[in-house]
Motif scaffolding. Structure first.
Motif, mmCIF file in Angstrom:
data_model
loop_
_atom_site.group_PDB
_atom_site.id
_atom_site.type_symbol
_atom_site.label_atom_id
_atom_site.label_comp_id
_atom_site.label_asym_id
_atom_site.label_seq_id
_atom_site.Cartn_x
_atom_site.Cartn_y
_atom_site.Cartn_z
ATOM 1 N N PRO A 1 44.148 -53.366 75.817
ATOM 2 C CA PRO A 1 43.016 -53.170 76.727
ATOM 3 C C PRO A 1 42.325 -54.480 77.053
ATOM 4 C CG PRO A 1 42.999 -51.520 74.988
ATOM 5 C CD PRO A 1 44.060 -52.509 74.624
ATOM 6 N N VAL B 1 35.992 -56.629 78.821
ATOM 7 C CA VAL B 1 35.142 -57.071 79.930
ATOM 8 C C VAL B 1 33.695 -57.155 79.439
ATOM 9 C CG1 VAL B 1 36.657 -56.193 81.742
ATOM 10 C CG2 VAL B 1 34.975 -54.672 80.695
ATOM 11 N N GLY C 1 32.907 -53.811 77.194
ATOM 12 C CA GLY C 1 33.744 -52.750 77.733
ATOM 13 C C GLY C 1 35.227 -53.025 77.543
ATOM 14 N N ARG C 2 36.016 -51.947 77.585
ATOM 15 C CA ARG C 2 37.468 -52.044 77.460
ATOM 16 C C ARG C 2 38.092 -51.255 78.605
ATOM 17 N NH1 ARG C 2 39.117 -52.705 71.919
ATOM 18 N NH2 ARG C 2 40.793 -51.195 72.230
ATOM 19 N N ILE C 3 39.056 -51.871 79.282
ATOM 20 C CA ILE C 3 39.749 -51.220 80.388
ATOM 21 C C ILE C 3 41.189 -50.957 79.980
ATOM 22 C CG2 ILE C 3 40.520 -51.433 82.777
ATOM 23 C CD1 ILE C 3 38.107 -53.116 83.361
ATOM 24 N N ASP C 4 41.580 -49.696 80.032
ATOM 25 C CA ASP C 4 42.945 -49.308 79.695
ATOM 26 C C ASP C 4 43.867 -49.740 80.824
ATOM 27 O OD1 ASP C 4 45.401 -47.931 79.311
ATOM 28 O OD2 ASP C 4 44.380 -46.369 78.161
ATOM 29 N N ARG D 1 37.674 -47.234 82.232
ATOM 30 C CA ARG D 1 36.832 -48.145 81.470
ATOM 31 C C ARG D 1 36.072 -47.366 80.400
ATOM 32 N NH1 ARG D 1 32.819 -53.129 82.957
ATOM 33 N NH2 ARG D 1 31.525 -52.981 81.087
ATOM 34 N N GLU D 2 36.015 -47.938 79.204
ATOM 35 C CA GLU D 2 35.324 -47.320 78.082
ATOM 36 C C GLU D 2 34.255 -48.270 77.570
ATOM 37 O OE1 GLU D 2 37.347 -45.125 74.613
ATOM 38 O OE2 GLU D 2 36.854 -47.095 73.784
ATOM 39 N N ASP D 3 33.032 -47.755 77.468
ATOM 40 C CA ASP D 3 31.914 -48.521 76.916
ATOM 41 C C ASP D 3 31.354 -47.747 75.738
ATOM 42 O OD1 ASP D 3 31.367 -50.812 78.972
ATOM 43 O OD2 ASP D 3 31.649 -49.018 80.191
ATOM 44 N N THR E 1 33.376 -42.971 79.094
ATOM 45 C CA THR E 1 34.624 -43.320 79.779
ATOM 46 C C THR E 1 34.490 -42.918 81.239
ATOM 47 O OG1 THR E 1 35.869 -42.900 77.755
ATOM 48 C CG2 THR E 1 37.124 -43.008 79.801
ATOM 49 N N ASP F 1 29.299 -50.092 89.923
ATOM 50 C CA ASP F 1 29.941 -48.781 89.771
ATOM 51 C C ASP F 1 28.995 -47.714 90.300
ATOM 52 O OD1 ASP F 1 31.342 -46.523 89.088
ATOM 53 O OD2 ASP F 1 31.781 -47.147 87.038
#
Length: 261
Positions: free
Chosen positions: A60, A63, A83-86, A92-94, A114, A219
């Protein structure tokens, strides 16, 4: 005589004399070849080369920190992780957290927001809570999920949330409330632990989610979902508690008064 001598000489390389000398040599060469084949057959074959996996994009992407916050009062500070983007789904997961799991006297919250197309499609609650527990917060140890008991659904500002009583173990063992709610483009999942090892009540979870805020100009879709949910508060003010239609408060089932004389 000379012609005969020439004929005998011409016959030399392919004649009986050469054959008599070359036969043992051919037998020896053939035996050597057979021996080499036998030795090669006994030797372990070299392992097939393993293709190198192209792991580019499998990890991932990390960010910046999202403008995710919790307006609920509390002693412990709120921590929002990068954050992490798959790379496979683009989701995106925060992650937001509050409290220390090892501090039994204080509540603990850990949730993930997510967002993106397909965020509402998720594995079961057990998998989500186990994943959230295993991904340790900064300064915390990973937790394990050993038991989960479904507790139905609770109303929240984002809509109905599936909840369950979850037993989490790490430095100590605590009973918490695992939860997940989802709508198109948005999923919120995690766990909430009440002080002194008890599972958080459904109302406490509704109030915590009511205090969750997000506003990101980059977003607008997710920001709009949060704004729309603000008008659907499911957290009742203090002193206006009503009967729990499920007959449960947290993990303790209410006893109905007996009507027998």
């Amino acid at each position: 005589m000379r012609i005969g001598a020439i004929d005998d000489a011409d016959e030399g390389p392919s004649g009986r004399g050469f054959s008599a000398i070359g036969l043992p040599v051919r037998i020896a060469v053939g035996s050597l070849i057979v021996a080499l084949i036998a030795i090669a057959a006994r030797m372990p074959s070299a392992p097939a080369p393993v293709p190198m996996l192209n792991r580019t994009g499998e990890v991932p992407a990390i960010v910046g920190t999202a403008p995710l916050r919790l307006t609920e009062p509390g002693i412990d500070p709120v921590r929002v992780e990068p954050g992490r983007i798959d790379p496979k789904t683009g989701l995106r997961e925060d992650v937001l957290g509050r409290g220390s799991f090892s501090a039994l006297e204080a509540p603990v919250l850990r949730l993930a927001v997510t967002r993106g197309i397909g965020a509402e499609r998720a594995p079961g609650l057990f998998v989500l809570v186990a994943r959230r527990a295993a991904m340790a917060a900064r300064g915390e140890l990973p937790l394990s999920l050993s038991r989960m008991v479904p507790r139905g659904v609770v109303a929240t500002r984002f809509g109905p949330a599936e909840i369950a009583e979850a037993t989490l173990s790490g430095p100590l063992t605590r009973t918490c409330t695992g939860f997940v709610l989802a709508q198109a483009g948005l999923r919120i999942d995690g766990f909430l632990c009440a002080p002194l090892g008890g599972a958080a009540e459904p109302k406490a979870l509704a109030c915590t989610l009511d205090a969750l805020d997000f506003d990101d100009q980059s977003d607008p879709t997710a920001s709009a979902l949060f704004r729309q949910a603000k008008g659907r508060s499911a957290c009742e003010p203090a002193g206006t508690a009503t009967a729990d239609p499920t007959g449960r408060t947290g993990s303790i089932e209410r006893r109905r008064p007996s009507t027998k004389n």
